[in-house]
Design an enzyme around this catalytic site. Structure first.
Site, PDB file in Angstrom:
ATOM      1  N   ARG A 167     -22.028  15.796 -22.734  1.00  0.00           N
ATOM      2  CA  ARG A 167     -22.212  14.903 -21.577  1.00  0.00           C
ATOM      3  C   ARG A 167     -21.696  15.571 -20.310  1.00  0.00           C
ATOM      4  NH1 ARG A 167     -19.227   9.861 -23.802  1.00  0.00           N
ATOM      5  NH2 ARG A 167     -19.432   9.038 -21.690  1.00  0.00           N
TER       6      ARG A 167
ATOM      7  N   ARG B 104     -16.863   4.301 -28.744  1.00  0.00           N
ATOM      8  CA  ARG B 104     -18.297   4.482 -28.512  1.00  0.00           C
ATOM      9  C   ARG B 104     -18.834   5.677 -29.303  1.00  0.00           C
ATOM     10  NH1 ARG B 104     -19.066   4.150 -22.087  1.00  0.00           N
ATOM     11  NH2 ARG B 104     -20.274   6.020 -22.546  1.00  0.00           N
TER      12      ARG B 104
ATOM     13  N   LYS C 112     -15.334   5.551 -13.539  1.00  0.00           N
ATOM     14  CA  LYS C 112     -16.314   4.819 -12.721  1.00  0.00           C
ATOM     15  C   LYS C 112     -16.354   3.341 -13.098  1.00  0.00           C
ATOM     16  CE  LYS C 112     -19.816   7.261 -14.180  1.00  0.00           C
ATOM     17  NZ  LYS C 112     -19.106   8.144 -15.118  1.00  0.00           N
TER      18      LYS C 112
HETATM   19  P1  AP5 Z   1     -14.132   4.575 -17.764  1.00  0.00           P
HETATM   20  O1  AP5 Z   1     -13.844   3.687 -16.602  1.00  0.00           O
HETATM   21  O2  AP5 Z   1     -14.713   3.955 -18.984  1.00  0.00           O
HETATM   22  O3  AP5 Z   1     -14.976   5.850 -17.275  1.00  0.00           O
HETATM   23  P2  AP5 Z   1     -16.490   5.999 -16.864  1.00  0.00           P
HETATM   24  O4  AP5 Z   1     -16.528   6.955 -15.714  1.00  0.00           O
HETATM   25  O5  AP5 Z   1     -17.147   4.672 -16.704  1.00  0.00           O
HETATM   26  O6  AP5 Z   1     -16.997   6.761 -18.162  1.00  0.00           O
HETATM   27  P3  AP5 Z   1     -18.316   6.555 -19.017  1.00  0.00           P
HETATM   28  O7  AP5 Z   1     -18.105   7.321 -20.307  1.00  0.00           O
HETATM   29  O8  AP5 Z   1     -18.670   5.126 -19.129  1.00  0.00           O
HETATM   30  O9  AP5 Z   1     -19.299   7.320 -18.165  1.00  0.00           O
HETATM   31  P4  AP5 Z   1     -20.642   7.831 -18.538  1.00  0.00           P
HETATM   32  O10 AP5 Z   1     -21.127   8.121 -17.198  1.00  0.00           O
HETATM   33  O11 AP5 Z   1     -20.670   8.971 -19.477  1.00  0.00           O
HETATM   34  O12 AP5 Z   1     -21.258   6.645 -19.417  1.00  0.00           O
HETATM   35  P5  AP5 Z   1     -22.354   5.537 -19.097  1.00  0.00           P
HETATM   36  O13 AP5 Z   1     -22.009   4.329 -19.852  1.00  0.00           O
HETATM   37  O14 AP5 Z   1     -22.604   5.437 -17.654  1.00  0.00           O
HETATM   38  O15 AP5 Z   1     -12.776   5.333 -18.143  1.00  0.00           O
HETATM   39  C1  AP5 Z   1     -12.722   6.208 -19.257  1.00  0.00           C
HETATM   40  C2  AP5 Z   1     -11.422   5.975 -20.026  1.00  0.00           C
HETATM   41  O16 AP5 Z   1     -10.330   6.405 -19.239  1.00  0.00           O
HETATM   42  C3  AP5 Z   1     -11.146   4.493 -20.356  1.00  0.00           C
HETATM   43  O17 AP5 Z   1     -10.527   4.403 -21.592  1.00  0.00           O
HETATM   44  C4  AP5 Z   1     -10.212   4.042 -19.226  1.00  0.00           C
HETATM   45  O18 AP5 Z   1      -9.385   2.985 -19.606  1.00  0.00           O
HETATM   46  C5  AP5 Z   1      -9.440   5.314 -18.925  1.00  0.00           C
HETATM   47  N1  AP5 Z   1      -9.096   5.484 -17.506  1.00  0.00           N
HETATM   48  C6  AP5 Z   1      -9.852   5.129 -16.417  1.00  0.00           C
HETATM   49  N2  AP5 Z   1      -9.212   5.432 -15.267  1.00  0.00           N
HETATM   50  C7  AP5 Z   1      -8.036   6.029 -15.647  1.00  0.00           C
HETATM   51  C8  AP5 Z   1      -6.934   6.585 -14.907  1.00  0.00           C
HETATM   52  N3  AP5 Z   1      -6.954   6.593 -13.574  1.00  0.00           N
HETATM   53  N4  AP5 Z   1      -5.916   7.107 -15.612  1.00  0.00           N
HETATM   54  C9  AP5 Z   1      -5.911   7.094 -16.988  1.00  0.00           C
HETATM   55  N5  AP5 Z   1      -6.923   6.566 -17.746  1.00  0.00           N
HETATM   56  C10 AP5 Z   1      -7.970   6.053 -17.078  1.00  0.00           C
HETATM   57  O19 AP5 Z   1     -23.640   6.225 -19.767  1.00  0.00           O
HETATM   58  C11 AP5 Z   1     -23.713   6.457 -21.152  1.00  0.00           C
HETATM   59  C12 AP5 Z   1     -25.030   7.114 -21.486  1.00  0.00           C
HETATM   60  O20 AP5 Z   1     -26.122   6.240 -21.115  1.00  0.00           O
HETATM   61  C13 AP5 Z   1     -25.317   8.428 -20.751  1.00  0.00           C
HETATM   62  O21 AP5 Z   1     -24.740   9.533 -21.400  1.00  0.00           O
HETATM   63  C14 AP5 Z   1     -26.850   8.436 -20.776  1.00  0.00           C
HETATM   64  O22 AP5 Z   1     -27.334   8.848 -22.033  1.00  0.00           O
HETATM   65  C15 AP5 Z   1     -27.209   6.964 -20.601  1.00  0.00           C
HETATM   66  N6  AP5 Z   1     -27.414   6.601 -19.181  1.00  0.00           N
HETATM   67  C16 AP5 Z   1     -26.688   5.694 -18.454  1.00  0.00           C
HETATM   68  N7  AP5 Z   1     -27.149   5.627 -17.195  1.00  0.00           N
HETATM   69  C17 AP5 Z   1     -28.175   6.503 -17.102  1.00  0.00           C
HETATM   70  C18 AP5 Z   1     -29.039   6.900 -16.053  1.00  0.00           C
HETATM   71  N8  AP5 Z   1     -28.916   6.388 -14.814  1.00  0.00           N
HETATM   72  N9  AP5 Z   1     -29.979   7.836 -16.319  1.00  0.00           N
HETATM   73  C19 AP5 Z   1     -30.113   8.362 -17.546  1.00  0.00           C
HETATM   74  N10 AP5 Z   1     -29.326   8.051 -18.583  1.00  0.00           N
HETATM   75  C20 AP5 Z   1     -28.358   7.122 -18.370  1.00  0.00           C
HETATM   76 MG    MG Z   2     -18.608   3.623 -17.811  1.00  0.00          MG
END
Ligand code: AP5
Ligand code: MG
Length: 214
Positions: free
Chosen positions: A171, A160, A13
């Site tokens: 997660r 992270r 994402k």
């Molecule tokens: P990346 O682009 O980083 O993936 P992502 O979907 O953004 O993953 P996140 O771990 O950031 O998602 P998340 O939803 O768990 O975390 P968030 O920060 O939102 O890609 C992942 C990896 O793969 C990277 O190394 C990238 O380079 C690689 N990659 C990408 N595309 C690829 C491809 N096509 N092929 C190969 N490799 C690829 O949230 C973290 C925490 O914050 C949550 O767990 C929660 O506790 C809290 N939080 C955040 N928002 C909320 C909310 N709205 N409500 C409640 N809690 C929340």
């Molecule tokens: Mg992310």
């Protein structure tokens, strides 16, 4: 243009949201990045959010909704934005909808980046993140120019805290229980689009561009 990125943790994402933001000149708004910046700066919000994030749990809606609504009310969001990691629960989606309806606005696209769970745990161990500017790398797929250093701002890259395999599995469980129902929610509104997130990231982006420019 108002876009929501849906998908499991690690689906890509953030990667795609940044590419969309650059291509269309709209801000990339990530609640996860906002929380991580607060943790790094030692704010009260950061301390509170960290307790949940480190366990792979969602931060309570009361804390999350306000920071998101404040952020999208800022001047740079006037022509649209791409939301990454929000909404993550049906109540969050409902609050966002109400707030937008009050302004006579709506979400244009909810893009679901589909990646099976098996691929996710493998991806996360290789991710490196910059806690200063939010840039994301992967040791194999997107290495930084200099190992351990952010190309964008020169700060140190880290694994992270929530990317440990056991936390990633938690997660994913939370995602399936609380966030996946949003796919139906946005489908019912007629704005859901899905892309295959297992492709190379450039190909995922090409699929997204096709949707946005159709
Ligand atoms: P990346 O682009 O980083 O993936 P992502 O979907 O953004 O993953 P996140 O771990 O950031 O998602 P998340 O939803 O768990 O975390 P968030 O920060 O939102 O890609 C992942 C990896 O793969 C990277 O190394 C990238 O380079 C690689 N990659 C990408 N595309 C690829 C491809 N096509 N092929 C190969 N490799 C690829 O949230 C973290 C925490 O914050 C949550 O767990 C929660 O506790 C809290 N939080 C955040 N928002 C909320 C909310 N709205 N409500 C409640 N809690 C929340
Ligand atoms: Mg992310």
């Amino acid at each position: 243009m108002k876009i929501i990125m849906l998908g499991a943790p690690g689906a890509g994402k953030g990667t795609q949201a940044k590419m969309i933001a650059d291509r269309y000149g709209i801000p990339h708004v990530s609640t996860g990045d906002i929380f991580r910046a607060n943790i790094k700066n030692g704010t009260k919000l950061g301390m509170e959010a960290k307790q949940y994030m480190d366990k792979g749990l969602l931060v309570p809606d009361e804390l999350t909704v306000k920071i998101l609504l404040d952020r999208v009310a800022e001047e740079d969001c006037r022509n649209g934005y791409v939301l990454d990691g929000f909404p993550r629960t049906i109540p969050q989606a409902e609050v966002l909808d109400e707030a937008l309806a009050g302004l006579g606005e709506k979400i244009d696209y909810a893009i679901d980046v589909e990646v099976p769970d098996e691929n996710i745990v493998k991806r996360m161990g290789g991710r490196r993140a910059c806690l200063s500017c939010g840039a994301t790398y992967h040791i194999e797929h997107v290495p930084p120019k200099k190992e351990g250093v952010c190309d964008v701002c020169g700060q140190e890259l880290v694994l992270r805290d929530d990317d440990k395999p056991e936390t990633v599995r938690n997660r994913l469980k939370v995602y399936h229980e609380q966030t996946q129902p949003l796919i139906e929610f946005y489908q019912a509104k007629g704005v859901l689009k899905s892309v295959d997130g297992t492709m190379d990231m450039k190909d995922v982006f090409a699929a997204i561009e096709k949707i946005l420019e159709a």
